[in-house]
Design an enzyme around this catalytic site. Structure first.
Site, short mmCIF file in Angstrom:
data_model
loop_
_atom_site.label_atom_id
_atom_site.label_comp_id
_atom_site.label_asym_id
_atom_site.label_seq_id
_atom_site.Cartn_x
_atom_site.Cartn_y
_atom_site.Cartn_z
N CYS A 4 -15.81 -12.28 6.16
CA CYS A 4 -16.09 -12.20 4.75
C CYS A 4 -16.43 -10.73 4.39
O CYS A 4 -15.54 -9.81 4.51
CB CYS A 4 -17.25 -13.13 4.16
SG CYS A 4 -16.72 -13.50 2.51
N HIS B 14 -15.06 -18.05 5.93
CA HIS B 14 -16.25 -18.33 6.92
C HIS B 14 -15.65 -19.19 7.98
O HIS B 14 -16.40 -20.32 7.68
CB HIS B 14 -17.49 -18.72 6.16
CG HIS B 14 -18.09 -17.60 5.05
ND1 HIS B 14 -19.28 -16.87 5.66
CD2 HIS B 14 -17.94 -17.12 3.92
CE1 HIS B 14 -19.60 -15.97 4.61
NE2 HIS B 14 -18.69 -16.19 3.48
N GLU C 131 -17.27 -19.83 10.40
CA GLU C 131 -18.48 -20.34 11.30
C GLU C 131 -19.12 -21.71 10.48
O GLU C 131 -19.63 -22.60 11.36
CB GLU C 131 -19.79 -19.32 11.30
CG GLU C 131 -20.42 -19.03 9.97
CD GLU C 131 -19.67 -18.11 8.89
OE1 GLU C 131 -18.34 -18.07 9.34
OE2 GLU C 131 -20.19 -17.54 8.28
N1 GLN Z 1 -20.08 -9.66 -1.17
C1 GLN Z 1 -18.88 -10.07 -0.89
C2 GLN Z 1 -17.90 -10.97 -1.79
O1 GLN Z 1 -18.69 -11.42 -2.86
C3 GLN Z 1 -18.78 -10.93 0.45
C4 GLN Z 1 -19.42 -12.26 0.39
C5 GLN Z 1 -19.86 -12.70 1.95
O2 GLN Z 1 -19.68 -11.77 2.89
N2 GLN Z 1 -19.98 -13.96 1.85
O3 GLN Z 1 -16.68 -11.00 -1.87
#
Ligand code: GLN
Length: 540
Positions: free
Chosen positions: A382, A508, A510
């Site tokens: 992410c 994600h 995970e």
């Molecule tokens: N801050 C980033 C976004 O909003 C990544 C978010 C995250 O890592 N879950 O796109």
């Protein structure tokens, strides 16, 4: 069969692991062939934990249907290999929101709206909602907080009413703590007695007690607790500390927790749970002798719960690769060009963690430059993937001011940017790109090989995205966009094919990695880390 409802409450102190006990019971019942789900009630006023800082509440877990939830739901999925939904995590905030919406609609027909019966009825409706789908034989409901908390009283009252209404189809498990006083060399049962009394005062008699302890509780002491608390002696179960949480289902089964639950809820079950795959996983943990060392670069290093699902996914992947996992937390705020070599020394692989905001971001770029230039297996998740893109833009494409508009809304090279539909959003709660989306992987890419297929679905939690205006420049310079959403063409996976293992996922992975179905990307990443380690040893 008629749905059975099991309530899990906690007393004495928090953090006893109600989530692990609930998950372990669910794991055992599922291994007996029952359909089981677990629900968590959180007594706080937030509608969901999505707006909570990890310092407050650890990781925010995301279900496939896009609900931001308590991290216990991650345990529920990892232990049961069953998907949770938005109905599986309810907060006081959501209960009140529903009741207030009904009041505004006029549903209460002029009545005064009160905690009893309106709030408690709404809680009961949410418990039964899972049972009435017909999808589950058992609904396990974990009540957050500890008995006696002001916030959890309406939930406890709803449990009291439900037990009365449901008779033998409901049961209450109470989890307490038996402290060991070192100076006196004694285990103490008094806090448990008090906690059960407190529960009885609000009208709930627990059927089963699970005692968390750091020392073995002798049988006569368990008998004494049974006597004081009106619980049958065989239903007083101890839950000692174990090296891995995944041993807890086995410990619970050894003391017949699942048998007792079945007996007390009037369910005939002649068979034993089919735990072979689970036991095989535990044997793998025991047999692993070599260690793989992974560095996790993030800003919540002092807070293990902040990256809970990543830790567990890495642990599962290391175990399936017959290795122990050594996870080293590296504080991204403290990383710089001068210390990166020493801070990342000895690592077999590096994870660049998800996150929000500017703090610690520069350290992530430093780590990524080092890993990219030294061909260290690297996995960006992410925000970690977004950092991979920014670092590559700055140091390979020469766009020295490149950034995400999250960190610098005036950047001349917004390689990570807001989607148009996000631009008008002003409410922060529940408005990110959340939940599962399709991703099509480039055939032949490392990611596709890891999954063994090209069509995957993974869960998201972010607002910002790879800016497709730059896609061609990245691809020409060697960073390939190997995964994209087939409908929107949003970039979901980037990788450096010339590199040993350098993959970033906007999603994600995970969240969907479980004990019996570990995440393919984590398996492949750990495998690459082990290969790298072996190569390093051979070169020495
Ligand atoms: N801050 C980033 C976004 O909003 C990544 C978010 C995250 O890592 N879950 O796109």
């Amino acid at each position: 069969m008629e749905t059975r409802y099991i309530f899990v409450t906690g007393g004495v102190v928090s953090s006893l692991g109600k989530g692990i006990i609930s998950s372990s019971l669910a794991c055992l019942l599922k291994a007996r062939g029952y359909k089981v789900t677990i629900q968590k009630f959180d007594p706080y006023i937030n509608i969901d934990p999505g707006t909570l800082n990890p310092y407050e509440h650890g990781e925010c877990y995301v279900t496939a249907d896009g609900q931001e939830t308590d991290l216990d739901l991650g345990h529920y999925e990892r232990f049961t290999n069953t998907r949770m939904t938005r109905s599986n995590n309810i907060t006081t905030g959501r209960i009140y929101q529903n009741v207030i919406e009904k009041e505004r609609r006029g549903d209460y027909l002029g009545k005064t709206v009160q905690i009893v019966p309106h709030i408690t009825d709404e809680i009961k409706r949410n418990v039964k909602l899972l049972g009435t789908t017909g999808d589950f034989d058992f609904v396990i409901t974990e009540i957050g907080g500890t008995v006696g908390d002001i916030e959890s009283l309406p939930f406890i009252e709803a449990v009291r009413q439900l037990r009365w209404e449901l008779g033998q189809n409901a049961l209450c498990i109470h989890l307490t703590y038996v402290p060991y006083i070192r100076a006196a060399k004694e285990l103490k049962t008094k806090p448990t007695q008090h906690s059960v009394k407190q529960l009885q005062e609000v009208g709930i008699q627990p059927d089963i007690l699970v005692l968390r302890t750091e020392h073995d509780i002798p049988a006569d002491m368990r008998k004494k607790i049974a006597q004081f608390c009106n619980v049958s002696p065989d239903a007083v179960i101890q839950s000692p500390d174990v090296p891995t949480i995944y041993e807890v289902p086995v410990k619970m089964h050894q003391q017949h927790l699942d048998d007792i639950v079945l007996r007390k809820t009037g369910v005939e079950s002649p068979s034993e749970p089919h735990m072979e795959p689970w036991l095989e996983f535990l044997h793998k943990i025991d047999r692993a002798s070599d260690t793989v060392t992974i560095g996790l670069v993030g800003k919540y290093v002092e807070l293990q719960d902040a990256y809970k699902s990543i830790n567990e996914a890495l642990f599962q992947a290391a175990t399936y690769n017959h290795h122990k996992l050594k996870l080293v937390y590296i504080h991204s705020e403290k990383l710089n060009d001068d210390n990166v070599a020493s801070k990342l020394a000895g690592l077999d692989g590096v994870i660049i963690a998800p996150g929000f905001g500017q703090r610690g971001i520069e350290g992530k770029f430093v780590a990524l430059k080092w890993c990219r230039e030294h061909d260290i297996p690297t996995f960006g998740i992410c925000l970690g993937m977004q950092c991979m893109v920014i670092e590559f833009a700055r140091n390979v494409l020469g766009l020295t001011q490149a950034n995400s508009t999250e960190m610098d809304h005036l950047t001349p090279d917004n390689v990570i940017d807001l989607m148009d539909e996000q631009k008008s959003i002003t409410n922060m709660g529940g408005t990110m790109r959340l939940g599962e989306y399709d991703c099509r992987l480039e055939p032949g890419s490392r990611a596709a090989k890891a999954y063994g297929k090209t069509e995957v679905r993974e869960r998201h939690r972010h607002r910002f995205e790879f800016n497709n205006d730059y896609r061609q420049r990245f691809e020409e310079a060697g960073m390939k966009c190997v995964g994209e959403n087939p409908k929107t063409h949003l970039v979901e996976v980037v990788e450096l094919p010339d590199h040993r293992w350098f993959i970033g996922t906007q999603y994600h992975p995970e969240y969907s990695s479980t004990v019996l179905a570990p995440g393919p990307l984590f398996l492949d990443f750990i495998k690459a880390a082990i290969d790298y380690k072996t190569e390093n040893i051979n070169n020495k």
